[in-house]
Design an enzyme around this catalytic site. Structure first.
Site, short mmCIF file in Angstrom:
data_model
loop_
_atom_site.label_atom_id
_atom_site.label_comp_id
_atom_site.label_asym_id
_atom_site.label_seq_id
_atom_site.Cartn_x
_atom_site.Cartn_y
_atom_site.Cartn_z
N ASP A 286 0.87 -1.17 0.00
CA ASP A 286 0.00 0.00 0.00
C ASP A 286 0.91 1.23 0.00
O ASP A 286 2.11 1.13 0.30
CB ASP A 286 -0.88 -0.05 1.25
CG ASP A 286 -1.65 1.23 1.47
OD1 ASP A 286 -2.37 1.66 0.56
OD2 ASP A 286 -1.52 1.81 2.57
N ASP B 159 -0.20 5.17 0.97
CA ASP B 159 -0.46 6.12 2.06
C ASP B 159 -0.61 5.39 3.39
O ASP B 159 -1.44 4.49 3.54
CB ASP B 159 -1.75 6.90 1.77
CG ASP B 159 -1.64 7.73 0.51
OD1 ASP B 159 -0.89 8.72 0.52
OD2 ASP B 159 -2.30 7.38 -0.49
N ASP C 28 -1.57 -1.12 5.98
CA ASP C 28 -1.80 -0.49 7.29
C ASP C 28 -3.27 -0.38 7.65
O ASP C 28 -3.61 0.31 8.61
CB ASP C 28 -1.19 0.92 7.30
CG ASP C 28 -1.96 1.88 6.40
OD1 ASP C 28 -2.22 1.52 5.23
OD2 ASP C 28 -2.33 2.97 6.86
#
Length: 209
Positions: free
Chosen positions: A8, A10, A161
């Site tokens: 991922d 961001d 995240d």
């Protein structure tokens, strides 16, 4: 077969909340709407630009399209003002023994611009953005990256995240490595099925070798 780690963007590779928030509030101000707090905007991030702006303008849904255009123009010019790699990430990428790729819900051109601006674009074999495949948690982008690199599910990690990343990894049939420095809390990640957690980039590096 290749060994692959898909990231991922961001909240996993980069801390981008300040620039995202500045561009959201630029769009809101231009439309005569009050600003959103940074922590509000942080909670809106992760499911692509359209949902980010939809949440920001709510309940004024009729302003979504102009807000999205204003945000995109501003963010394209300012996406590297304060965005930085998280501490230790650059070294972890440099020491990786796996092929690396990015699957993000951010528009692909913006993702590549940020990676290039931070000097790490060359570390990644490919990037798939949220306007180039169905948005996560649909696994299509992850499966596309695996096919491009020639990696089997058993040889692939997804590093993320958020609960969206956990769902993407599960749908693609690949292992998840959950980072605890990003947008989702450890509790949220655990509730989404994460069992492997890393608290800093040094711990992450061990999974990339």
């Amino acid at each position: 077969m290749s060994r692959l780690a898909i990231f991922d963007l961001d909240g996993t590779l980069v801390d981008s909340v300040d620039d995202l928030a500045a561009s959201v509030n630029h769009a809101l101000a231009a439309l005569g709407l009050p600003p959103r707090r940074r922590d509000e905007i942080r909670g809106f991030v992760g499911e692509g630009a359209r949902l980010l702006l939809a949440r920001a303008v709510a309940p004024r849904d009729e302003l979504l399209e102009p807000a999205l255009a204003l945000w995109r123009e501003h963010y394209d010019a300012h996406c590297l003002d304060r965005t930085r790699l998280f501490p230790g990430v650059e070294a972890a990428l440099a020491g990786a023994g796996r092929a690396l790729a990015v699957h993000t819900n951010k528009p692909g051109a913006l993702a590549r611009k940020i990676l290039a601006g931070l000097g790490v674009a060359g570390r990644f074999a490919a990037v798939v953005g949220g306007d180039e495949a169905p948005r996560k948690p649909d696994p299509a982008g992850t499966l596309e990256l695996m096919a491009r690199v020639g990696a089997a599910p058993s040889d692939t990690l997804f590093v993320g995240d958020s609960r969206i990343d956990a769902a993407t990894a599960r749908a693609a049939g690949v292992a998840l490595v959950a980072v605890t420095w990003g947008l989702g809390s450890r509790a949220e990640l655990a509730a989404a099925g994460a069992t492997v957690f890393v608290d800093d980039a040094g711990e992450l590096a061990a999974y990339l070798r």
